[in-house]
Motif scaffolding. Structure first.
Motif, PDB file in Angstrom:
ATOM      1  N   CYS A 150       0.373   4.049  -2.848  1.00  0.00           N
ATOM      2  CA  CYS A 150      -0.305   5.319  -2.533  1.00  0.00           C
ATOM      3  C   CYS A 150       0.233   6.445  -3.409  1.00  0.00           C
ATOM      4  N   CYS A 186      -4.352  11.949   2.943  1.00  0.00           N
ATOM      5  CA  CYS A 186      -5.119  10.967   2.158  1.00  0.00           C
ATOM      6  C   CYS A 186      -6.176  11.644   1.284  1.00  0.00           C
ATOM      7  N   CYS A 214       0.845  -1.200   0.000  1.00  0.00           N
ATOM      8  CA  CYS A 214       0.000   0.000   0.000  1.00  0.00           C
ATOM      9  C   CYS A 214       0.878   1.247   0.000  1.00  0.00           C
ATOM     10  N   CYS A 239      -5.045   1.891  -1.756  1.00  0.00           N
ATOM     11  CA  CYS A 239      -4.506   1.005  -0.719  1.00  0.00           C
ATOM     12  C   CYS A 239      -5.505  -0.111  -0.395  1.00  0.00           C
TER      13      CYS A 239
END
Lengths: 621, 261
Positions: free
Chosen positions: A583, A603, A579, A609
């Motif tokens: 990302c 985020c 992940c 992810c």
């Protein structure tokens, strides 16, 4: 009687022909039926049919083997479907390499191939015949009875199965009034959505002043996820034609039209073939079966507007004008197509007629509930294990359809709602699953029978989004003629968009309800009048989800972007780094053997992810 | 003749006439936008909603096209009917916020403002009532404009949204437009009349005397073929603008020798 190039001159000729065709079938003959319905065809069944045909041609002459294209079996989830006679052995998910084995083992050898049989996921038992599979066992097939048995492109096949015998019966022994009385006794109600008593419509049209009179078949099925009418037109077009012939006789019409979506090429093709074959055999045209009935049918292809399923819009489109509805204060049975008396029925309604005539109205009326008789075809789709086309007696519970026929919700998820009635229908929650399916019961729940779409939704479905999806569909498909539908739906969509974006305002639910009330009362046609049903029914049963979106800025089903967060479960995280690398905004930190963490400020909620994590350690919260 | 009872008042009207006709006869005002006596009622604006008594329930109907076939009871000023009309008007105000004509009608109905934001505007200030389309087709016989697009994208336009060759520049569409959206523009230099927003233009006939543009040449040709007046006299009549016609007539009188007793 000769079975080739016959032209029927009297009602009795049909039975004679049917017997002659059946008489030619040898006791030891074998048939391989390959489903070429749209679902199976999409999975390559045409090629499979071709391979069987070649194999049959090359086989020895001492056994008669026939490969046959047939219409939709309904079990689309398991397609392509192949059935071998004798034995009615049903093979599912057949692929090209399986053909040789089926031919060698089953067709020639009479042995069953276990691995191609349906396997019950719960019990592990295999079923060799359709009726042993729960999907079929619970169904009652009237309209779809011959779908999957006959070759839709061969009229002889239909007649051999008893086709056109209802027409022969009507023309030889019944007056138009008798026919209407029989349909009345059956209690048949329109299958297109309105549920209007068919016999009453026929009688009004028969009694209406004006000539000529028209009978029209509505094949403009456009509900998302619905393919009932499509499968009937593709798989058994003659049943529709026979129904229309009987209707024309009862009403006193000489001209019929089938309005079918151009997006249904196979339906258009099969209907066209069926009509020309019926003409050749004297079943359409002048003085049918030597009697006084003269009737012909033309196909009209729709241009892709959902609203053309509405009767007046359909007729405007048939006349060559834009498919826009008009007020129905004067009914179409009095003044419809070209301002003449016009009787419009849906495909499934027409296809029910031959069975009602053959077996009697009372037989039909014995099936179903007090005010909803017979069976109804549903297209069962969504998050259900066995998607497909199902025909059930009226009065069966939603639970039996979903759990027994549909095999329950797929992937072990919990059931949340079932949407019935198409875009104008509503969402029914789990507490009402024991409701009996009929016109009135579904309406009471704020949904409707509609034309028979049935979409099952699991716990991961956000009901506000569902309402938004259908509102958006209807807003796009609204013709835009009348103010409430055009402007009101745009306003509703605006509010729903704001709610799913996390910008809902206190009072939005009331605003939606007000608009819904306005639409129901003032819109011009049924599309607008019922357009608010998805919103109203989701507010009625899932108000807490609306509240969560508006008040807490949270989507309980975690579908609305921005209204939930992604977090990594420390226990489940193996610190693999997948992940972290995936990302796109470097919001994830962590190192070897240290569980990773998502920086919520960085985020962007893209979900990468969540998709990439091989240990399902990324959670939506 | 059936009797229509409107808000308790009874009127008898010819069978087949509408609830709106009955209301007019009774002197009861029902707001309308897409209704015009010259064309068939499409009932698209939905502003003229009234309640029809169906015995055990009441149905909202549009007064402009509901045909009276037997004795009926309708309510114009019932709470539900008024609420429906107000709701429709508010939706229209959100669509065409700049139309003074619409605002005036809303005011007469007691609607001061709309609660809705403007979310649709495929054509500025057009409420898509369709009167212009109907009049062009049914009265003028040209069908130079029609509807394009669907739903919120619906607009009134000439084919391909180009200037139409079928438009004769008569301006009937502008005359019937209830919200003042269709305008007639004169282009004196080019001697042309333009129907806005459809971009269609027609050549104008000039006054033979002063050169002022008077009317579309095609309109006069169409009128010639329809009007039953001595053609020559009529042509003569249309040669001049009203002002010059007066001047010329005066001059003619002046040139006549005065008869003396």
């Amino acid at each position: 009687m000769n079975t080739a190039a016959a032209k029927f001159a009297a009602p009795a000729d049909i039975e004679a022909f049917s017997q002659a065709v059946r008489g030619k079938i040898r006791a030891d003959s074998k048939v391989v039926r390959v489903c070429i319905g749209t679902g199976c065809a999409a999975k390559g069944s045409r090629k499979i049919y071709e391979l069987f045909r070649q194999a049959a041609e090359q086989s020895m002459d001492d056994v008669k083997i026939e490969a046959k294209c047939v219409g939709c079996h309904g079990f689309c989830e398991r397609g392509p479907i192949v059935v071998v006679e004798p034995g009615e052995i049903l093979y599912q998910r057949v692929e090209e390499p399986d053909v040789a084995e089926i031919f060698r083992e089953t067709v020639l050898g009479g042995r069953v191939i276990e691995r191609l049989l349906y396997e019950d996921s719960a019990t592990g038992t295999r079923a060799s015949k359709a009726e042993e599979i729960p999907f079929y066992a619970v169904q009652k097939r009237i309209v779809l009875e011959n779908n999957g048995r006959i070759d839709p492109a061969r009229i002889t096949d239909y007649i051999a199965q008893g086709g056109y015998s209802a027409l022969a019966k009507v023309l030889s022994s019944m007056t138009p009034e008798d026919v209407i009385a029989e349909v009345e006794a059956s209690g048949l109600r329109g299958r297109g959505g309105g549920g209007f008593p068919t016999a009453r419509k026929w009688r009004s049209c028969r009694e209406a002043k004006g000539k000529p009179k028209y009978v029209v078949c509505n094949g403009d099925e456009g509900d998302p996820g619905a393919f009932m009418d499509r499968s009937i037109m593709e798989g058994n077009p003659h049943s529709v034609i026979e129904g229309m012939l009987i209707g024309a006789y009862a009403i006193g019409s000489e001209q019929g039209y089938i309005y079918v979506r151009n997006e249904y090429p196979l339906a258009v093709e099969h209907l066209g073939t069926a009509i020309s074959q019926a003409r050749e055999m004297g079943l359409l045209g002048k003085n049918i079966l030597g009697g006084t009935l003269s009737f012909d049918i033309e196909i009209n292809r729709g241009g892709g507007a959902f609203v053309c399923g509405e009767s007046t819009a359909l007729m405007a489109s048939l006349e060559g004008r834009a498919g826009v509805p008009r007020a129905k204060y004067i009914h179409t049975v009095e003044s419809g197509l070209r301002n003449k008396p016009t009787n419009l029925n849906n495909v499934e309604t027409w296809a029910n007629i031959p069975a009602i005539i053959n077996r009697g109205g009372r037989w039909f009326a014995d099936i179903g509930t007090k005010n909803s008789k017979g069976t109804k075809v549903f297209s069962l789709v969504g998050n259900v294990r066995n998607t497909g086309l199902v025909e059930v007696p009226m009065g069966i519970t939603l639970r039996r359809i979903i759990d027994e026929i549909g095999g329950g919700v797929r992937d072990g998820k919990r059931f949340k709602a079932v949407q019935t009635g198409g875009p104008s229908g509503g969402c029914i929650p789990a507490e009402h699953l024991d409701t009996r399916v009929d016109f009135d019961e579904l309406t009471k729940l704020g949904s409707m029978m509609g034309s028979g779409g049935m979409i099952v939704m699991d716990e991961d479905t956000c009901m506000v989004r569902v309402a938004k999806y259908f509102t958006e569909f209807l807003q796009k498909e609204s013709c835009g003629k009348c103010t409430p539908c055009r402007e009101g739906l745009a306003q509703m969509l605006h509010i729903l968009g704001r709610i799913t974006d996390g910008e809902g305002q206190v009072g939005d639910i009331v605003r939606l309800e007000e608009l819904a009330d306005l639409l129901e009362g003032t819109a011009l046609c049924a599309l607008g009048k019922t357009a608010a049903n998805p919103v109203l029914s989701t507010i009625r049963y899932f108000r807490d989800e609306y509240d969560a979106h508006i008040r807490d800025r949270h989507c309980p089903a975690k579908e609305c972007r921005g209204l939930f967060r992604y977090e990594i479960d420390e226990e489940a995280c193996k610190a693999c780094g997948i992940c972290l690398k995936a990302c796109p905004v470097d919001a994830i930190t962590g190192e070897k053997k240290v569980p990773h963490v998502i920086d919520q400020d960085k985020c962007t909620l893209c979900g990468t992810c969540w998709e990439k994590c091989p240990f399902t350690a990324v959670m939506k919260v | 003749m059936p009797t229509v009872t409107i808000d308790g008042q009874k009127v008898r009207i010819k069978k087949g006439l509408t609830v709106l006709d009955a209301a007019k006869k009774a002197g009861i005002w029902i707001p309308t936008l897409c209704y015009h006596p010259a064309v068939a009622s499409e009932a698209s604006c939905r502003l003229c909603m009234v309640e029809l008594d169906r015995g055990d329930w009441r149905q909202l109907i549009t007064a402009c096209n509901y045909p009276v076939r037997q004795d009926i009871v309708v309510y114009v000023s019932s709470e539900r009917a008024e609420k429906a009309r107000r709701g429709v008007m508010e939706l229209l105000l959100a669509r065409a916020p700049e139309s003074r004509e619409l605002a005036a009608l809303a005011c007469r109905m007691g609607v001061e403002k709309t609660h809705y934001p403007s979310v649709t505007e495929s054509q500025r200030n057009c409420i898509l009532c369709g009167l212009c389309v109907s009049v062009c087709e049914q009265v003028i016989g040209r069908a130079a404009i029609g509807f394009a697009g669907r739903g919120a994208e619906r607009t009134v336009a000439a084919p391909f949204r180009q200037a139409s060759e079928d438009c004769i520049g008569c301006g009937a569409c502008a005359a019937v437009c209830p919200v003042g959206t269709i305008k007639i523009r004169l282009h004196k230099d080019e001697r042309e009349i333009e129907i806005s927003p459809f971009k269609s233009r027609a050549k104008m006939v000039l006054c033979e005397r002063c050169g002022m543009p008077m009317y579309s040449g095609q309109v006069s040709r169409e009128a010639m073929s329809k009007v039953k007046i001595g053609r020559k006299a009529f042509t003569e009549y249309l040669r001049l603008c009203p002002k010059c016609r007066r001047t010329e007539t005066a001059e003619r009188f002046a040139s006549v020798p005065v008869r003396r007793e």
